[in-house]
Design an enzyme around this catalytic site. Structure first.
Site, PDB file in Angstrom:
ATOM      1  N   TYR A 157       0.875  -1.170   0.000  1.00  0.00           N
ATOM      2  CA  TYR A 157       0.000   0.000   0.000  1.00  0.00           C
ATOM      3  C   TYR A 157       0.905   1.210   0.000  1.00  0.00           C
ATOM      4  CZ  TYR A 157      -3.404  -3.459   1.339  1.00  0.00           C
ATOM      5  OH  TYR A 157      -4.188  -4.575   1.362  1.00  0.00           O
ATOM      6  N   HIS A 200     -16.787  -0.290   3.739  1.00  0.00           N
ATOM      7  CA  HIS A 200     -15.360  -0.454   4.024  1.00  0.00           C
ATOM      8  C   HIS A 200     -15.098  -1.223   5.315  1.00  0.00           C
ATOM      9  CE1 HIS A 200     -11.115   0.566   3.815  1.00  0.00           C
ATOM     10  NE2 HIS A 200     -11.176   0.941   5.069  1.00  0.00           N
ATOM     11  N   HIS A 239      -2.912   0.471  -3.877  1.00  0.00           N
ATOM     12  CA  HIS A 239      -2.612  -0.904  -3.485  1.00  0.00           C
ATOM     13  C   HIS A 239      -2.018  -1.607  -4.704  1.00  0.00           C
ATOM     14  CE1 HIS A 239      -4.507  -5.074  -2.392  1.00  0.00           C
ATOM     15  NE2 HIS A 239      -3.257  -5.166  -2.747  1.00  0.00           N
TER      16      HIS A 239
END
Ligand code: NAG
Ligand code: NAG
Ligand code: NAG
EC number: 1.14.17.-
Length: 549
Positions: free
Chosen positions: A203, A389, A307
């Protein structure tokens, strides 16, 4: 390859431009890293149409699987052999044995083969009422794909070896990709030469400054800008709004996200303003809405989180991908806003280890919404897209909506959440939130493979339970979240009395005889040291007390 049926030739000629039946399908994505297997799909007459375009003259397989593996999957295999198209509905059992499905639910619409490629197009119902088929819903699906250089013979499809894979997609995406009416200016938020580590997952975080505008602008569309050849390396991109009280020195360096050495400034970037995931196609705001830039309320610094997925641990990859924001001074009627609803990210969000299924819920209460709405928008706000999320233990998320105690239609759901596939889902129709409404974000987790407690937090091994609502007109409310009642949780897991960790050597404060803390202060919780399983106490003895009866 000679003697194709006339029908096929005709289809080939009439569909030549589109490389298919000629009827455009709105969604298009590559499934394999080499760019040899392309999928297009879209609704067609109440059914869902798929087109597979694959670099093979043999068979092409496609399916839906609960986990992305081959077991218990719904599979269709097709191709063109000796000029004849074929398509067969299969399924696999738990032992990955491929069987013909007694009920054939895939309809061949078009097929074409030349010396290098096969194209097949087919449709199916969303719900086939066949226990061997998967229903297609708004949830994420793991599609699986495979191909072989030989066609299916008498004995069925030959094993495809490594020509196979899986990808998460959302097939009932309500966005119809909107072509911008005119040439619209844009700016890019794009990484500069990020060295991708040779590990599976990275990330990468980088801050950007939004260009300074003298007047108000509206962003009306955001698109991914993916470096050529990196289509499967760049897995998803999130854009967060950060605190505005920075100077430009924070723009100088990128860093791995969620890393202990990550700059503190990154922690101020909390509200997701845009999300793109592989397979997604960019995001257009509805025609009456735009994301405002250039006024004091608007984002000035943003954080780009990319990502990278490098499953083969390739070395020496350098990436320059990011986002393109199209903007205009032709201001639309409404400013878009984002509300983060759900569970406040903190250590109070606890998920026990070893749970096949554990639910957490975050409340955006009536009082919270009422205060913001009554003051600014008594007629309500209109939600047009939602991003759900959680992190790696998340399996399902639902955003529930209540009015005066009655449950309304779900704002959004994903019963097969995949952390590595996150994007704003458009609502089928805008949904209005009125003063007096309340929202619950409900998350389902699986911690079967974890030996320790999971806590709320920023790292991907910590958890979240959030939904981001994209709505208009913008009101002064960016977060509407709740904190779990810690007392109730402690009681649930059998804690009878809370002791402060023994740090001071006060008289009477001998070993194993801490001070009972009856106030249970909610600041800087020391509970982690008390509750962490497998801590220093080899056999925590039940403590009997009067605090919780
Ligand atoms: C075969 O068809 C594919 C897909 O339409 C096309 O890209 C390719 O160039 C064709 N190959 C030949 C040899 O014509
Ligand atoms: C910018 O901020 C950093 C730390 O936040 C500070 O050390 C530096 O002096 C600031 N620079 C200017 C020009 O204000
Ligand atoms: C938004 O609300 C906060 C907290 O109530 C307040 O401090 C702030 O001034 C408000 N901002 C605007 C632009 O109204």
């Amino acid at each position: 390859m000679c003697g194709w049926p006339l029908l096929l030739l005709w289809a080939l000629l009439s569909g030549a431009a589109a490389g298919g039946s000629g009827r455009a399908l709105p969604h298009h994505t590559v499934l394999d890293p080499q760019g040899e297997y392309w999928l297009s799909w879209g609704p067609r007459g109440g059914r869902l149409a798929f087109r597979l375009e694959v670099r093979t003259a043999g068979y092409v397989g496609f399916g839906f699987s609960p986990t992305g593996a081959m077991a218990a999957a719904d599979i269709v295999v097709g191709g063109v052999a000796q000029g004849r198209p074929y398509l067969q509905d299969y399924f696999t059992n738990a032992n990955r044995e491929l069987k013909k499905d007694a009920q054939q639910d895939y309809h061949l619409e078009y097929a074409m083969e030349n010396s290098t490629h096969t194209i097949i197009e087919f449709t199916r119902e969303l719900h086939t009422c066949d226990i061997n088929d998967k229903s297609i819903t708004e949830s994420t699906v793991r599609v699986i794909w495979a191909y072989h250089h030989e066609d299916v013979g008498e004995a069925g499809p030959k094993y495809h070896d490594s020509n196979r894979g899986t990808k998460s997609l959302r097939l009932l995406n309500h966005e119809t990709s909107k072509v911008l009416p005119t040439v619209v200016p844009y700016f890019d938020l794009v990484n500069q030469d990020v060295p991708i580590p040779n590990k599976g997952t990275t990330y990468w975080c980088q801050m950007f400054k939004i260009p300074v505008f003298q007047e108000k602008h509206h962003v009306i569309k955001v698109e991914p800008v993916i470096q050529r050849g990196h289509e499967s390396l760049v897995h998803h991109i999130l854009l967060y709004q950060c605190s505005s009280s920075f100077n430009d020195s924070i723009l100088d360096y990128g860093h791995e996200c969620y890393h202990p050495n990550m700059p503190d400034a990154f922690l101020t970037c909390e509200t997701v303003i845009f999300a793109w995931a592989i397979g997604g196609e960019g995001f257009s705001y509805p025609p009456h809405v735009g994301l405002s830039l250039g006024t004091p309320l608007d984002p000035r610094y943003v954080l780009l989180e990319v990502h990278y997925d490098n499953p083969t641990y390739k070395e020496g990859l350098i990436d320059n991908s990011g986002l393109r924001l199209f903007h205009t001074t032709d201001i639309r009627k409404y400013d878009a806003g984002v509300i983060e609803a759900g569970l406040w990210v903190s250590l109070f969000h606890t998920i026990p280890p070893g749970m096949p299924e554990f639910r957490s819920e975050g409340h955006c209460t009536l009082e919270c919404l009422e205060e913001a709405l009554e003051a600014e928008k008594p007629s309500g706000i209109h939600v047009f897209a939602v991003l759900l999320h959680a992190h790696l233990a998340g399996r399902g998320i639902r955003l529930r909506h209540f009015r005066k105690g009655e449950e309304m239609r779900l704002l959004a759901y994903d019963d097969d959440f995949d952390f590595n596939f996150q994007e704003f889902q458009y609502l089928k129709e805008e949904q209005t939130i009125l003063p007096g409404d309340n929202l619950i974000t409900e998350c389902r987790y699986n911690t079967k493979d974890r030996a320790r407690m999971t806590w709320g937090g920023l790292s991907t091994r910590n958890e979240m339970c959030l939904s981001y609502l994209l709505y208009y007109p913008r009101i002064n409310l960016t977060r509407c979240a709740s904190i779990p009642d810690i007392m109730e949780q402690l009681q649930f897991i059998g804690v009878k009395e809370i002791y402060r960790p023994v740090t001071e050597n006060k008289q009477g404060g001998g070993k194993g005889e801490g001070q009972a803390d009856s106030s249970l202060s909610t600041q800087s919780p020391p509970w982690s040291s008390i509750l962490q399983p497998g801590g220093h106490d080899p056999e925590p003895k039940p403590r009997v007390g009067h605090l919780i009866d």
